[in-house]
Write an enzyme that holds these catalytic residues in place. Sequence first.
Site, PDB file in Angstrom:
ATOM      1  N   HIS A 161      -8.870   1.912   6.505  1.00  0.00           N
ATOM      2  CA  HIS A 161      -9.721   2.915   7.164  1.00  0.00           C
ATOM      3  C   HIS A 161     -10.260   3.933   6.161  1.00  0.00           C
ATOM      4  CE1 HIS A 161      -6.376   6.126   8.213  1.00  0.00           C
ATOM      5  NE2 HIS A 161      -6.328   5.750   6.947  1.00  0.00           N
ATOM      6  N   ASP A 203       1.389   1.209  -6.335  1.00  0.00           N
ATOM      7  CA  ASP A 203       0.397   2.272  -6.182  1.00  0.00           C
ATOM      8  C   ASP A 203      -0.080   2.694  -7.566  1.00  0.00           C
ATOM      9  OD1 ASP A 203      -1.197   4.432  -5.092  1.00  0.00           O
ATOM     10  OD2 ASP A 203       0.155   4.397  -3.362  1.00  0.00           O
TER      11      ASP A 203
END
Length: 395
Positions: free
Chosen positions: A303, A262
Amino acid sequence: MASDRIDALKNQILALSKEVAGDEENRTKLLGVAMMAVAVVETPLETIWRLIMSPHAPAALMTCIKMGLVDAIVDAKAPQTAEKLAKTTGADRLLIVRLLRPLLCMGIFEETDVQTYASTPISQLLTTPPLSGGYQFMFSAATASLAKMPNYLASTGFKHVDAAPGPFQHAHKDNLAAAEGFFPWLISDPAMLTNFNNFMSGQRMNRKDWYDFFPVDDILFNGTSQDPESPLLLDIAGGEGHDAEAFRKKFPKQPGKVFLLDLPETIDNIKQLDQEVVRVKYNFFEPQPIKGARAYYFRSIFHDWPDSECIKILKNTVSAMTRGYSKLLIFEWILPAKGVPMYPSLLDVNMMTLLNGMERTEEQWTALLDAAGFRVDKFWTLHASTEGLIEASLK
C-alpha cells in the site's frame, strides 16, 4: 417523555459498555451503533462545523506533546494546577490553559478544578511509545502533505496519484531528502524513523495476527522442509522485526529459520530483537537473495507504492521462489467493493498523500498479482474493519 427515554438510553449504553468490555466483537458492534446514532442525531450544519474545526484539537495535542505537558500530567499521578505545570514544562500558564480546553472536551484530560488537570485512560495510553511515536510521526509527516494536497491536485488537473512526484514531494519541496521520496526523508531523520517504527508496532495493538485465522499447519507447515537450516519464513521490509519475532515465538518448535530483511539503516536502528530471528540487510528493489523459502511475507508494504513499483518488488520475489513449494503471504487491507469502513478509507488517503500508494480491493489485488506472475489462492478475511491475508503462488 423524550427526556426520560434519553436518560434511560444513556444508562443502557453505560451498562452495555461495561458488559462488552471483554468482548471485542460486541464492543465494536456497540461502538458502530453509537457512531450511527451520532450521524443520525447530528444536524448537517453541526457536521460541517465539526469538520471545519477538526484541525485545531490535533494541533493543540501535538503542541502539548512537544512541550512535555502530556507526560507531566500523566507522570504526576495526581491533579496538577496550570501554575505547577508551567513550572514543570517551562511553558506559559495561559498557553497551557488554552491548549488544554479542547482536549478536555475530548476526554484526553480531566479538569478536576479551576485550571487543575488530571490524566485519563486516553492520555495515559498516549504516553506509550507506539502511540506517542505514531501521533508525532503522523502529525509531522502527514499534516503538511494533507494541508497542501488540494492545491497540488488542482495543479495536476485532478489526475489520480500513481507516481512520484506527488503530494508529499510538493509539500516538502524545500527538503532535499524528501525530493527523493518519503523513505529517504524518513531515514534522514533518526528520531522520526524511531517514531515511525514505534507507530508500526502500535498498529498491531488489539489486532489479530495473520496466523490466528490462517491455517498455518495445513497450508504452511504441512510439506515444508524439516531441515533446521532451511528458510521457513522471510519477513520482508519488516521494520524492527515485530512480526518475525512474534511468529518465531508462536511456533518455536517448527524447523527452519525465520528471517527479517530490511534496509541497512532500519536493521542498524533495531534496539531489541530475538536472536532466533536472522537479520539481513536488503532492498526489495533488488533480487531476493534467499532462495526457496516456504513463505515470503509482506505486511503493510504494497500500500506504500503505486502498481508499477509493486510489480518490481514482486518480480524480485518471484525469482527466488520455488514453484509448487513457496508461498507469497501479504497481510494488508482488502477493501470491500462498497461500504469501506472509516479507518481504511482514511488510510487510503494517507497512502496517496505520503507515498503515492493506495489500499486495494480484491479485484485490484488480483490484477496486481497477476501482472507480476502470481495467482491468488485465497483471500483470508475476518471482516472489513481489519486487515486480511492474501495467499498466492506462482502461476
